[in-house]
Design an enzyme around this catalytic site. Structure first.
Site, PDB file in Angstrom:
ATOM      1  N   HIS A 137     -10.591   8.714  -8.274  1.00  0.00           N
ATOM      2  CA  HIS A 137      -9.624   7.643  -8.036  1.00  0.00           C
ATOM      3  C   HIS A 137      -8.805   7.513  -9.312  1.00  0.00           C
ATOM      4  O   HIS A 137      -9.283   6.991 -10.313  1.00  0.00           O
ATOM      5  CB  HIS A 137     -10.325   6.321  -7.703  1.00  0.00           C
ATOM      6  CG  HIS A 137      -9.365   5.199  -7.427  1.00  0.00           C
ATOM      7  ND1 HIS A 137      -9.195   4.669  -6.164  1.00  0.00           N
ATOM      8  CD2 HIS A 137      -8.506   4.520  -8.242  1.00  0.00           C
ATOM      9  CE1 HIS A 137      -8.266   3.713  -6.215  1.00  0.00           C
ATOM     10  NE2 HIS A 137      -7.845   3.606  -7.466  1.00  0.00           N
ATOM     11  N   HIS A 175      -5.675  10.639  -3.106  1.00  0.00           N
ATOM     12  CA  HIS A 175      -4.572   9.766  -2.705  1.00  0.00           C
ATOM     13  C   HIS A 175      -3.501   9.637  -3.787  1.00  0.00           C
ATOM     14  O   HIS A 175      -3.186   8.537  -4.251  1.00  0.00           O
ATOM     15  CB  HIS A 175      -5.064   8.388  -2.259  1.00  0.00           C
ATOM     16  CG  HIS A 175      -6.091   7.727  -3.147  1.00  0.00           C
ATOM     17  ND1 HIS A 175      -5.978   7.658  -4.522  1.00  0.00           N
ATOM     18  CD2 HIS A 175      -7.235   7.081  -2.832  1.00  0.00           C
ATOM     19  CE1 HIS A 175      -7.005   7.010  -5.011  1.00  0.00           C
ATOM     20  NE2 HIS A 175      -7.787   6.636  -4.004  1.00  0.00           N
TER      21      HIS A 175
END
Length: 346
Positions: A137, A175
């Site tokens: 992340h 992401h």
């Protein structure tokens, strides 16, 4: 007039299934179209050991409706107390396909994440030795860094030093939301991949903030400027094997999304493939959709492409998607792209 496209069954290389009643509700939405998923371990408490991952996998399989097939790819949550030998044993058993690095406080249920990255170096070195993937992340959490800059700063301050110190480590930038992320992923060589979500191909920060706050578009990493959305679309539709689908489909009840301090996440499992067909057609790149959704991810993880297929069909009538998914915990709003979509999985 109809148009159809048949592709190998896709996989979701970044997926939140939650647990309990919520998992019962949302798992069928993924299993309907996807063969496998990288299952995020940020439960409460988090999935930090091989034994916990095995138990979670059994709960997922038990929740799978009869007649559906889905292969959950399990992930361990990296903490500063993670035991390198437990990680190695879980990987050697075939159970665990990756370890997830959350900077502490970066997103939902990330309080147990990493603050001092030197403390996890032995785990990262063991992972590089055994070929276990690190899912990242990619945001710093420093209060003096603007939320729209946190991905770019993470690359410079944390990710690049980690990769230089452990060059054999296989890393997935999850992401990505910026041109900075796209450019870094492209330059990273064979040991670096990047997932892109469906919603970041569709919304920018105006969708969240302009004309009133739209909590169902609020996600982390937060959507950025339009130039970044366009960079993501160009990367996803390019055919570059560096980039593959990870929806980050993240169910929260409406009650929790609409709180004064609401939860971050877009729930896209239900309509992702139809939305991707729309996006790829807009970019004149339907021939690249199979690579992005079905082939590049397995190649990076060293897995075979699914041997089954799905067919996407475009019709003259706009497709109707459910507005909400019901769960015993409360309703979950399905991501609304804000425009009519004429594709569906048939």
């Amino acid at each position: 007039m109809t148009q159809s496209l048949t592709i190998a069954r896709p996989d979701d290389w970044h997926l939140h299934l939650r647990d309990g009643a919520m998992m019962q509700a949302v798992l069928p939405e993924t299993a309907r179209h996807f063969g496998r998923g990288i299952i995020m371990p940020n439960l409460v408490p988090p999935v930090v050991t091989g034994a916990q991952a095995a138990a979670y996998r059994e709960r997922i399989l038990a929740a799978l409706p009869e007649g559906m097939t889905f292969d959950p790819q399990m992930v361990l949550y990296l903490t500063e107390d993670t035991d390198p030998e437990d990680v190695a044993a879980a990987h050697a058993s075939g159970l665990v396909k990756a370890v997830k690095l959350y900077p502490a406080g970066a997103t939902t249920n990330s309080a147990s994440g990493v603050q001092n990255f030197d403390n996890v170096r032995p785990v990262l070195e063991k992972m590089a030795e055994i070929g276990l993937h690190l899912c990242v992340h990619g945001e710093v959490t420093n209060h003096d860094v603007d939320i729209f800059d946190r991905e770019a700063v993470f690359i410079d301050r944390i990710l690049d030093p980690i990769r230089k110190a452990t060059p054999e480590l296989r890393v997935i930038m999850e992401h990505i939301t910026t041109k900075d992320g796209v450019d870094y992923a492209k330059s990273g060589g064979d040991n670096l991949g990047a997932t892109i979500t469906t919603h970041h191909l569709i919304i920018n920060r105006n969708h969240i903030l302009a004309g009133g706050i739209k909590p169902h578009y609020y996600c982390l990493p937060v959507a950025k400027r339009e130039k970044h959305r366009l960079a993501l679309r160009a990367a996803a539709t390019s055919g570059d094997k560096t980039f593959f689908l990870g929806t980050d489909s993240a169910p929260h009840t409406d009650e929790n999304k609409l709180l004064p301090c609401g939860c971050a996440g877009c729930f896209t499992a239900t309509n992702t493939m139809a939305l991707l067909a729309h996006v790829f057609e807009e970019e004149d790149a339907l021939d690249k959709l199979e690579g992005f959704a079905s082939k590049h991810g397995p190649a990076f993880y060293g897995l075979p492409v699914n041997d089954s297929t799905i067919t996407l069909t475009k019709s003259d009538t706009a497709t109707t998607f459910p507005e909400k998914i019901k769960s015993a915990d409360g309703p979950v709003t399905v991501f609304d792209p804000g425009f009519p979509v004429f594709w569906d999985v048939t």
